[in-house]
Design a protein around this motif. Structure first.
Motif, short mmCIF file in Angstrom:
data_model
loop_
_atom_site.label_atom_id
_atom_site.label_comp_id
_atom_site.label_asym_id
_atom_site.label_seq_id
_atom_site.Cartn_x
_atom_site.Cartn_y
_atom_site.Cartn_z
N ALA A 1 33.61 -0.93 16.03
CA ALA A 1 33.00 -0.35 17.23
C ALA A 1 33.80 -0.70 18.48
O ALA A 1 34.02 0.16 19.35
N ALA A 54 26.37 10.77 24.93
CA ALA A 54 26.69 10.45 23.54
C ALA A 54 27.42 9.12 23.43
O ALA A 54 27.23 8.37 22.48
N PHE A 81 26.25 5.89 21.31
CA PHE A 81 27.13 5.33 20.28
C PHE A 81 27.30 3.83 20.47
O PHE A 81 27.16 3.04 19.52
#
Length: 474
Positions: A192, A314, A318
């Motif tokens: 990530a 978005a 995320f």
């Protein structure tokens, strides 16, 4: 006449002992991900925003993260020698006991239970809830369910309690279960952060002008209240919180395969990897968000704010999911490793003896896990995220510094101790670690005397507790 008593069956006795012992089930990968997973939790995604309230020079803010990484590496090199020479459950507790006396080992374990590890568990569990608030607005530190006196019970605390309870139960059910969860979540969280860096570069929506001025000293609104050195100390405490738990793998040394070799390797590999991840993430935040705006980000969600500026809503969604994965995995690692300190204290009869008992089915220190979870739950109810950061970081740095001093003591008192690995850079790097740590300990205490002082009080309360268990022991 009664028949003679049957002789004991040595095979049966050995089997019983073996069934009640800890399992050597952690390899090098497991040990490294335990470090990385325990360290990378909420701090890197929230702490930079809090730090920007104290220092607002880009180079100085990034420099604190670099310094924190170097300090961690120097500590890891010193711990590597002691861990390889004394690969027992409890890690740092064992090092302090062997270097100084059982009193100092106990005081560490006592503070570890009441402030250090449980404070980290509580803070990171609350951070998980803060980012859950991105999807469920009802969850947050500002949403009060009810209050008892001046202590509010918020929806963030409620979610934190659920996370602590679930992961405590998960780790009771087996070492491999906890290790598998740790591996999966660690890989996910590092991926990530890598994605965040790539998105920042590809989007082109940031600006290198945000890094100006790179040098100099500019204090934020919180820093102006306390002065330069105190501001540096408190800001550094937030970075040190993010780096802490790097020594967690030493607690589970007795459950590692080939600990003499794998412990030092895991410590060095883990801390270098964490430093690279952290410095990259902080650079991305400043690239996307001017440092003067970082402190004003709601609930300190600087990672979500940076991602939103990259690719819109978005991006925020995320990164919020990624951080929830990261904090969940971090709490799991802290719970898995931390209970082994209580287990070691119970085995030495410096705590409740039942804490040293291993679950008959799962072969985990189940009671130690339950006690640790209970204290973490109480801390979750008593403080905000920022307060828990300072309390935990100050107490942890204090004992980490004392442990590195213990390296010199062990070299002198036990020169014949078998040392499969010797600390690289000795004595220069350990001395640097001690000097820098003392500087920040003093300034953290001056900058936030209430929370850092509470850490000292909790340690002092351990003195009568030690007297009680010492009498029981003799």
């Amino acid at each position: 006449m009664a028949p003679p008593a049957a002789a004991p069956d040595p095979t049966r006795s050995a089997t019983v002992v073996e069934d009640r012992s800890l399992v050597r089930g952690l390899g090098l990968l497991d040990s490294t991900t335990l470090i990385v997973g325990s360290v990378i939790g909420s701090g890197i995604f929230v702490a930079p925003s809090i730090m920007a309230g104290y220092v607002q020079t880009p180079g100085l803010l990034l420099g604190l993260w670099v310094l924190g990484g170097l300090l961690t590496l120097f500590g890891a090199l010193a711990y590597g020698e002691m861990a390889a020479a004394l690969p027992r459950a409890g890690g740092q507790y064992v090092f302090l006991k062997e270097a100084f006396s059982p009193l100092w080992g106990f005081l560490y374990g006592w503070t570890f239970l009441l402030a250090i590890n449980t404070g980290f568990i509580a803070a990171v569990a609350v951070a998980f809830a803060k980012y859950l608030g991105v999807f469920v607005p009802a969850v947050g530190e500002g949403n009060v369910i009810f209050s008892v006196g001046r202590f509010p019970f918020t929806t963030a605390q409620a979610v934190g309690l659920v996370v602590i309870a679930a992961l405590t139960w998960l780790n009771i059910t087996g070492l491999r279960t906890g290790a598998i969860v740790q591996n999966v979540f660690t890989i996910a969280k590092v991926a990530a952060v890598a994605a965040l860096v790539i998105l920042a570069i590809v989007s082109g929506k940031g600006s290198v002008s945000h890094f100006r001025p790179l040098v100099g000293v500019a204090l934020g609104p919180e820093g102006l209240k306390v002065g330069l050195f105190a501001a540096l100390g408190v800001a550094m405490s937030k970075a040190l919180f993010a780096y802490d738990a790097w020594n967690s793998v030493t607690f589970a040394a007795e459950e590692m395969k080939d600990p003499e070799r794998n412990l030092p390797r895991a410590l060095v590999m883990g801390t270098l990897g964490i430093m690279a991840v952290y410095c990259s993430a902080v650079a991305v935040y400043m690239y996307m968000v001017p440092i003067q705006e970082m402190f004003a980000v709601k609930d300190g969600r600087i990672a979500a704010e940076a991602a939103q500026r990259m690719i819109g809503p978005a991006g925020a969604a995320f990164i919020a999911i990624a951080i929830m994965i990261s904090t969940f995995g971090c709490v799991n690692g802290l719970i898995l490793a931390g209970a082994r300190v209580l287990y070691a204290m119970g085995r030495d009869r410096l705590f409740f003896r039942s804490v040293a008992e291993v679950h008959a089915t799962y072969r985990t220190p189940s009671l130690a896990l339950l006690i640790q979870g209970g204290v973490a739950a109480v801390l979750t109810l008593t403080g905000t995220y920022s307060d828990l950061l300072t309390l935990s970081a100050f107490s942890s740095l204090l004992f980490n510094t004392l442990t590195v001093v213990g390296l010199f003591v062990l070299r002198k008192r036990r020169p014949d101790l078998h040392r499969p690995y010797r600390a690289w850079g000795y004595p220069v790097l350990p001395i640097l670690y001690i000097l820098v740590s003392v500087f920040f300990l003093y300034n953290i205490l001056m900058g936030d005397p209430r929370n850092s002082g509470m850490g000292l009080v909790l340690t002092a309360v351990g003195l009568p507790a030690y007297a009680y268990w010492s009498r029981q022991r003799t």
